[in-house]
Design an enzyme around this catalytic site. Structure first.
Site, PDB file in Angstrom:
ATOM      1  N   TYR A 267       0.852  -1.188   0.000  1.00  0.00           N
ATOM      2  CA  TYR A 267       0.000   0.000   0.000  1.00  0.00           C
ATOM      3  C   TYR A 267       0.886   1.235   0.000  1.00  0.00           C
ATOM      4  O   TYR A 267       1.809   1.343   0.812  1.00  0.00           O
ATOM      5  CB  TYR A 267      -0.888  -0.005   1.248  1.00  0.00           C
ATOM      6  CG  TYR A 267      -1.822   1.183   1.368  1.00  0.00           C
ATOM      7  CD1 TYR A 267      -2.864   1.363   0.477  1.00  0.00           C
ATOM      8  CD2 TYR A 267      -1.665   2.115   2.392  1.00  0.00           C
ATOM      9  CE1 TYR A 267      -3.734   2.447   0.589  1.00  0.00           C
ATOM     10  CE2 TYR A 267      -2.532   3.191   2.526  1.00  0.00           C
ATOM     11  CZ  TYR A 267      -3.560   3.356   1.614  1.00  0.00           C
ATOM     12  OH  TYR A 267      -4.417   4.422   1.740  1.00  0.00           O
TER      13      TYR A 267
ATOM     14  N   ASP B 288       9.260   2.586   0.069  1.00  0.00           N
ATOM     15  CA  ASP B 288       8.218   3.283   0.816  1.00  0.00           C
ATOM     16  C   ASP B 288       8.393   2.905   2.279  1.00  0.00           C
ATOM     17  O   ASP B 288       7.991   1.832   2.718  1.00  0.00           O
ATOM     18  CB  ASP B 288       6.840   2.881   0.293  1.00  0.00           C
ATOM     19  CG  ASP B 288       5.720   3.562   1.079  1.00  0.00           C
ATOM     20  OD1 ASP B 288       6.020   4.266   2.059  1.00  0.00           O
ATOM     21  OD2 ASP B 288       4.543   3.377   0.703  1.00  0.00           O
TER      22      ASP B 288
ATOM     23  N   LYS C 158       4.317   8.831   9.322  1.00  0.00           N
ATOM     24  CA  LYS C 158       4.043   8.276  10.654  1.00  0.00           C
ATOM     25  C   LYS C 158       5.030   8.768  11.728  1.00  0.00           C
ATOM     26  O   LYS C 158       4.833   9.827  12.310  1.00  0.00           O
ATOM     27  CB  LYS C 158       4.024   6.750  10.571  1.00  0.00           C
ATOM     28  CG  LYS C 158       2.898   6.242   9.627  1.00  0.00           C
ATOM     29  CD  LYS C 158       2.727   4.756   9.674  1.00  0.00           C
ATOM     30  CE  LYS C 158       1.824   4.239   8.573  1.00  0.00           C
ATOM     31  NZ  LYS C 158       0.405   4.255   8.844  1.00  0.00           N
TER      32      LYS C 158
HETATM   33  C1  LIG Z   1       3.767   1.913   3.527  1.00  0.00           C
HETATM   34  C2  LIG Z   1       2.736   2.995   3.518  1.00  0.00           C
HETATM   35  N1  LIG Z   1       2.755   3.921   2.556  1.00  0.00           N
HETATM   36  C3  LIG Z   1       1.871   4.928   2.515  1.00  0.00           C
HETATM   37  C4  LIG Z   1       0.862   5.023   3.454  1.00  0.00           C
HETATM   38  C5  LIG Z   1      -0.111   6.149   3.407  1.00  0.00           C
HETATM   39  O1  LIG Z   1       0.111   7.007   4.473  1.00  0.00           O
HETATM   40  P1  LIG Z   1      -1.062   7.967   5.023  1.00  0.00           P
HETATM   41  O2  LIG Z   1      -2.099   7.085   5.621  1.00  0.00           O
HETATM   42  O3  LIG Z   1      -0.361   8.849   6.007  1.00  0.00           O
HETATM   43  O4  LIG Z   1      -1.569   8.727   3.849  1.00  0.00           O
HETATM   44  C6  LIG Z   1       0.804   4.072   4.470  1.00  0.00           C
HETATM   45  C7  LIG Z   1      -0.270   4.136   5.490  1.00  0.00           C
HETATM   46  O5  LIG Z   1      -0.444   3.291   6.307  1.00  0.00           O
HETATM   47  C8  LIG Z   1       1.758   3.040   4.504  1.00  0.00           C
HETATM   48  O6  LIG Z   1       1.732   2.111   5.460  1.00  0.00           O
END
Ligand SMILES: Cc1ncc(COP(=O)(O)O)c(C=O)c1O
Length: 472
Positions: free
Chosen positions: A189, A284, A312
């Site tokens: 994700y 990511d 985060k």
């Molecule tokens: C690996 C990863 N990338 C991107 C995101 C998206 O982040 P946000 O929820 O702050 O938009 C998340 C959210 O959990 C994530 O775990």
């Protein structure tokens, strides 16, 4: 309309006394929190009556009653818990139930919720205002901390969420490589931007949704996918789309399809394939950044990507995201270069402050050893009591990130993860709630520990799991 009674209850008559009673945490000589000095009267009977009332009203006000899908508990059945307050490793709901928390606000709370030092620093920053919309020195401080910690990052751009960070990094990778296509992995994700909503993890996986309506074909036609841990498919994609692939982007340890580790050689293999094909490697690290190690997964595994996203933890519980990488790539970002990306609240002083003080704490010697120790105790304990109770279970952890599946395993990718008995997970989840343990309401989400989790928390959690495993 929400009733006046319900609104006045939120944070006031219902449970504000609980938050007020939470005194500061004691610290053992090594500097880590040992036991929460919490004088909350534990409720005798587990009820979610007030949660239910608020959620019923919320459903009329917001789609599904929530501001983000996974919170709705749809995949585990039952109703979401409405929180009232958080502190350390514990959370309290509006009915007065107390839980040991392994969600940690979905990752940011790595030093524990509502840390006293972070709160004190926020109070000071607050006095100067909440948003400048102009440069502030706090951005420099956090940028320096991020650059010195994360091996791939020589320059950084702050944004407001992980989604924004991934959107920005994708545009940048395409701009730098002058190529349109990317490879992503099934079950990973990268936020909810159109090009990433292809075989995505997190809420999309949890709710078993098809790729989202509203995403035009044109937005995803350049998104190629491969099963995780499968170098052969990646190599084939590069052969089939020669000269068209800008980047390979992945969660270096998957958290959004449950906890899935890269096989030995997988990350190195991707590094090699991308180099051979003049493509960029993008980690990511919104979830893994500062969680697996101070320098993230790239430090932990010794593989340096070209670009990295963060979120985060670097916002310490306030909205934040960031992307960064080699200077020559980052200098393409406006206004240094032509790739446009902007944000009204980006580099916000409150988010910067919470991030700086969270990273400061994490940098203290022994932090990651402590996370590793408590998480090992937790995961070993749960697998042990679960298997003894006759369940098929697999699981793992790295530092403060963990997960387990109701399947024998091994789990190397999202297809393996989907073999889990999700109905059983739902029963386990509900049972654990009733025993005072708050887990992510999905089989396909990782769990998180923090520096505030004590051995006592872990022992209580394993005892609760032992009881629940016998009942499900
Ligand atoms: C690996 C990863 N990338 C991107 C995101 C998206 O982040 P946000 O929820 O702050 O938009 C998340 C959210 O959990 C994530 O775990």
């Amino acid at each position: 309309m929400a009733s006046a009674a319900a609104l006045s209850g939120v944070g006031l008559s219902w449970n504000s006394s609980v938050a007020a009673q939470v005194s500061s945490c004691s610290r053992n000589p090594s500097g880590f929190r040992t036991k929460m000095a919490v004088s909350v009267e534990k409720k005798q009977k587990f009820t979610l009556q007030k949660s239910q009332e608020i959620f019923n009203e919320a459903k009329e006000l917001m789609p599904g009653g929530v501001s983000s899908p996974v919170r709705a508990f749809k995949s585990v059945g039952g109703q979401p818990i409405v929180f009232d307050s958080v502190k350390g490793s514990h959370v309290w709901d509006v009915d007065g139930n107390e839980y040991i928390d392994y969600v940690g606000s979905w990752g940011p709370a790595i030093i524990g919720h509502a840390d006293d030092q972070v709160n004190a620093a926020l109070t000071e920053t607050l006095k100067k205002g909440t948003s400048f919309g102009a440069p502030c020195v706090l951005e420099n401080l956090l940028a320096e901390m991020v650059i010195s910690a994360v091996p791939s990052i020589e320059m950084v751009r702050f944004v407001n969420s992980g989604t924004e960070a991934c959107m920005g990094v994708l545009r940048l990778a395409r701009a730098f490589a002058s190529r349109p296509k990317i490879i992503k992995f099934e079950g990973c994700y990268h936020g909810h931007a159109d090009p990433f909503l292809v075989k995505a993890g997190s809420g999309v996986a949890t709710l078993g949704l098809p790729d989202s309506p509203g995403v035009p074909k044109a937005a995803t036609v350049d998104t190629l996918t491969s099963p995780y841990n499968d170098l052969a498919t990646v190599e084939n994609l590069f052969k089939t789309h020669k000269g068209e692939i800008a980047a390979v982007m992945l969660e270096p340890v998957v958290g959004n399809a449950g906890f899935i580790e890269p096989k030995p050689g997988f990350l190195n293999g991707l590094r090699q394939i991308t180099k051979e094909n003049d493509a960029l490697l993008v980690f990511d690290e919104v979830m893994t950044g500062f969680r697996l190690a101070y320098g993230g997964a790239q430090e932990y595994f010794g593989v340096t990507p070209d670009l990295t996203t963060l979120g985060k933890i670097i916002g310490g519980g306030l909205p934040v995201g960031a992307y960064g990488g080699r200077r020559e790539i980052m200098e393409m970002v406006a206004p240094a270069g032509p790739m446009y990306q902007a944000g009204t609240l980006s580099g916000n002083p409150l988010a910067m402050t919470a991030g700086i003080h969270t990273l400061k704490r994490l940098k203290e010697p022994g932090s990651y050893e402590y996370l590793d120790k408590v998480t090992q105790e937790l995961v070993r304990g749960i697998l042990d009591v679960g298997k003894k109770a006759g369940h098929e279970l697999s699981g793992g952890y790295i530092s403060g990130m963990f997960g387990f599946f109701f399947t024998e395993g091994p789990v190397y990718n999202f297809s393996d993860a989907k073999k889990s008995d999700t109905a059983k997970f739902g029963r386990f989840h509900r049972g654990m709630l009733e025993e005072g343990v708050y887990l992510a309401p999905s089989q396909f989400e990782a769990g998180f520990t923090s520096l505030a989790h004590s051995s006592e928390d872990i022992e209580q959690t394993i005892a609760a799991a032992e009881k629940v495993f016998r009942q499900i």
